[in-house]
Scaffold this motif. Structure first.
Motif, PDB file in Angstrom:
ATOM      1  N   CYS A  87       0.628  -1.216  -0.181  1.00 15.08           N
ATOM      2  CA  CYS A  87       0.038   0.025  -0.073  1.00 15.08           C
ATOM      3  C   CYS A  87       0.834   1.273  -0.028  1.00 15.08           C
ATOM      4  N   ARG A  88       1.989   1.185   0.783  1.00 17.44           N
ATOM      5  CA  ARG A  88       2.908   2.313   0.688  1.00 17.44           C
ATOM      6  C   ARG A  88       3.343   2.496  -0.618  1.00 17.44           C
ATOM      7  N   ARG A  89       3.916   1.516  -1.491  1.00 20.11           N
ATOM      8  CA  ARG A  89       4.353   1.916  -2.768  1.00 20.11           C
ATOM      9  C   ARG A  89       3.237   2.487  -3.657  1.00 20.11           C
ATOM     10  N   TRP A  90       2.037   1.992  -3.533  1.00 20.03           N
ATOM     11  CA  TRP A  90       0.901   2.282  -4.249  1.00 20.03           C
ATOM     12  C   TRP A  90       0.492   3.479  -4.206  1.00 20.03           C
ATOM     13  N   LEU A  91       0.477   3.938  -2.767  1.00 16.97           N
ATOM     14  CA  LEU A  91       0.037   5.611  -2.205  1.00 16.97           C
ATOM     15  C   LEU A  91       1.126   6.334  -2.765  1.00 16.97           C
ATOM     16  N   ARG A  92       2.395   5.932  -2.898  1.00 10.67           N
ATOM     17  CA  ARG A  92       3.329   6.968  -3.295  1.00 10.67           C
ATOM     18  C   ARG A  92       3.362   7.352  -4.855  1.00 10.67           C
ATOM     19  N   GLY A  93       2.828   6.249  -5.771  1.00  6.74           N
ATOM     20  CA  GLY A  93       2.541   6.389  -6.951  1.00  6.74           C
ATOM     21  C   GLY A  93       1.350   7.210  -7.053  1.00  6.74           C
ATOM     22  N   TYR A  94       0.217   7.041  -6.268  1.00  7.58           N
ATOM     23  CA  TYR A  94      -0.758   8.009  -6.435  1.00  7.58           C
ATOM     24  C   TYR A  94      -0.769   9.196  -6.016  1.00  7.58           C
ATOM     25  N   SER A 105       2.206  10.960  -5.971  1.00  6.28           N
ATOM     26  CA  SER A 105       3.532  11.460  -6.692  1.00  6.28           C
ATOM     27  C   SER A 105       2.974  12.438  -7.708  1.00  6.28           C
ATOM     28  N   ARG A 106       1.702  12.264  -8.267  1.00  7.06           N
ATOM     29  CA  ARG A 106       1.304  13.207  -9.410  1.00  7.06           C
ATOM     30  C   ARG A 106       0.446  14.065  -9.001  1.00  7.06           C
ATOM     31  N   ARG A 107       0.063  14.316  -7.717  1.00 10.20           N
ATOM     32  CA  ARG A 107      -1.006  15.088  -6.937  1.00 10.20           C
ATOM     33  C   ARG A 107      -0.354  16.022  -6.125  1.00 10.20           C
ATOM     34  N   ILE A 108       0.792  15.879  -5.478  1.00 13.35           N
ATOM     35  CA  ILE A 108       1.407  16.786  -4.483  1.00 13.35           C
ATOM     36  C   ILE A 108       2.747  17.099  -4.676  1.00 13.35           C
ATOM     37  N   ALA A 109       3.360  17.894  -3.886  1.00 13.59           N
ATOM     38  CA  ALA A 109       4.641  18.165  -3.945  1.00 13.59           C
ATOM     39  C   ALA A 109       5.518  17.060  -3.198  1.00 13.59           C
ATOM     40  N   PRO A 110       6.608  16.960  -3.757  1.00  9.69           N
ATOM     41  CA  PRO A 110       7.445  15.720  -3.294  1.00  9.69           C
ATOM     42  C   PRO A 110       7.771  15.898  -1.710  1.00  9.69           C
ATOM     43  N   SER A 111       7.975  17.405  -1.162  1.00 14.65           N
ATOM     44  CA  SER A 111       8.308  17.409   0.098  1.00 14.65           C
ATOM     45  C   SER A 111       7.058  16.961   1.002  1.00 14.65           C
ATOM     46  N   LEU A 124       5.193  14.198   0.484  1.00 15.54           N
ATOM     47  CA  LEU A 124       4.774  12.987   0.011  1.00 15.54           C
ATOM     48  C   LEU A 124       4.744  12.000   1.069  1.00 15.54           C
ATOM     49  N   ASP A 125       5.914  11.910   1.604  1.00 12.53           N
ATOM     50  CA  ASP A 125       6.243  10.653   2.798  1.00 12.53           C
ATOM     51  C   ASP A 125       5.059  11.110   3.958  1.00 12.53           C
ATOM     52  N   ASP A 126       4.891  12.200   4.325  1.00 12.83           N
ATOM     53  CA  ASP A 126       4.157  12.628   5.275  1.00 12.83           C
ATOM     54  C   ASP A 126       2.555  12.066   5.015  1.00 12.83           C
ATOM     55  N   LEU A 127       2.070  12.304   3.889  1.00  9.72           N
ATOM     56  CA  LEU A 127       0.789  11.967   3.530  1.00  9.72           C
ATOM     57  C   LEU A 127       0.482  10.494   3.112  1.00  9.72           C
ATOM     58  N   VAL A 128       1.672   9.961   2.816  1.00 10.32           N
ATOM     59  CA  VAL A 128       1.412   8.620   2.877  1.00 10.32           C
ATOM     60  C   VAL A 128       1.363   7.985   3.828  1.00 10.32           C
TER      61      VAL A 128
END
Length: 174
Positions: free
Chosen positions: A30-37, A39-45, A47-51
């Motif tokens: 799920c972590r990998r899937w969420l990173r992909g989901y 990554s196209r919607r939010i700033a990279p900074s 990403l980890d917090d939202l995942v």
């Protein structure tokens, strides 16, 4: 492991039965899937917090997943709600900065934004458009908007909710 529907559903079913290894594998997939989901919607900074925030939501809601239903749409719904919450937090945090920025600059961007907003609102049913305009744009209270439109307070709230949901759906399509 690939994050496909069958694998994720199987891991979630095992996790609900208390299988800790399956749960660890599920969270990683799920972590990998969420990173992909995201990554196209939010700033990279962010990403980890939202995942992580979404994985916590998945953990707290895991008992609500029905094994007879698909897993990925369930996960995507949780992810979408977390994403919308993230956008709301960003909007609120930048609200004062944006206001000050608009005051100190040319008014052209504000005029263009207002035209775009008016066009979007024009796509809504009139009652939803009016309720959103009064409460969210003009800053009236629910009671004041109710008095101005003749709609009940509950109907004002429903029209705002449905209108904003419809607007979000229209914006996501583009």
């Amino acid at each position: 492991m690939r994050a496909d529907e069958a694998s994720l559903a199987r891991l979630m079913a095992l996790s609900q039965q208390g299988d800790k290894q399956a749960y660890a594998a599920l969270l990683e997939a799920c972590r990998r899937w969420l990173r992909g989901y995201y990554s196209r919607r939010i700033a990279p900074s962010s990403l980890d917090d939202l995942v992580q925030e979404t994985l916590i939501a998945l953990h707290s809601k895991r008992a609500s997943w029905d094994p007879s239903r698909p897993f990925l749409p369930w996960l995507a719904a949780i992810a979408r709600y977390r994403w919308v919450d993230h956008l709301r937090r960003l909007y609120r945090a930048d609200e004062h900065e944006l206001h000050e920025e608009l005051i100190g600059t040319d008014e052209e961007p504000a005029v263009a934004a207002r035209i775009s907003l008016d066009r979007l609102l024009g796509l809504l049913p009139p009652a939803q458009e009016r309720a959103i305009a009064l409460v969210k744009i003009e800053g009236l209270s629910i009671a004041e908007a109710s008095a101005a439109t003749g709609q009940s307070e509950a109907l004002i709230k429903v029209n705002i909710h449905r209108g904003l949901k419809k607007l979000a759906h229209m914006i996501e399509k583009e």
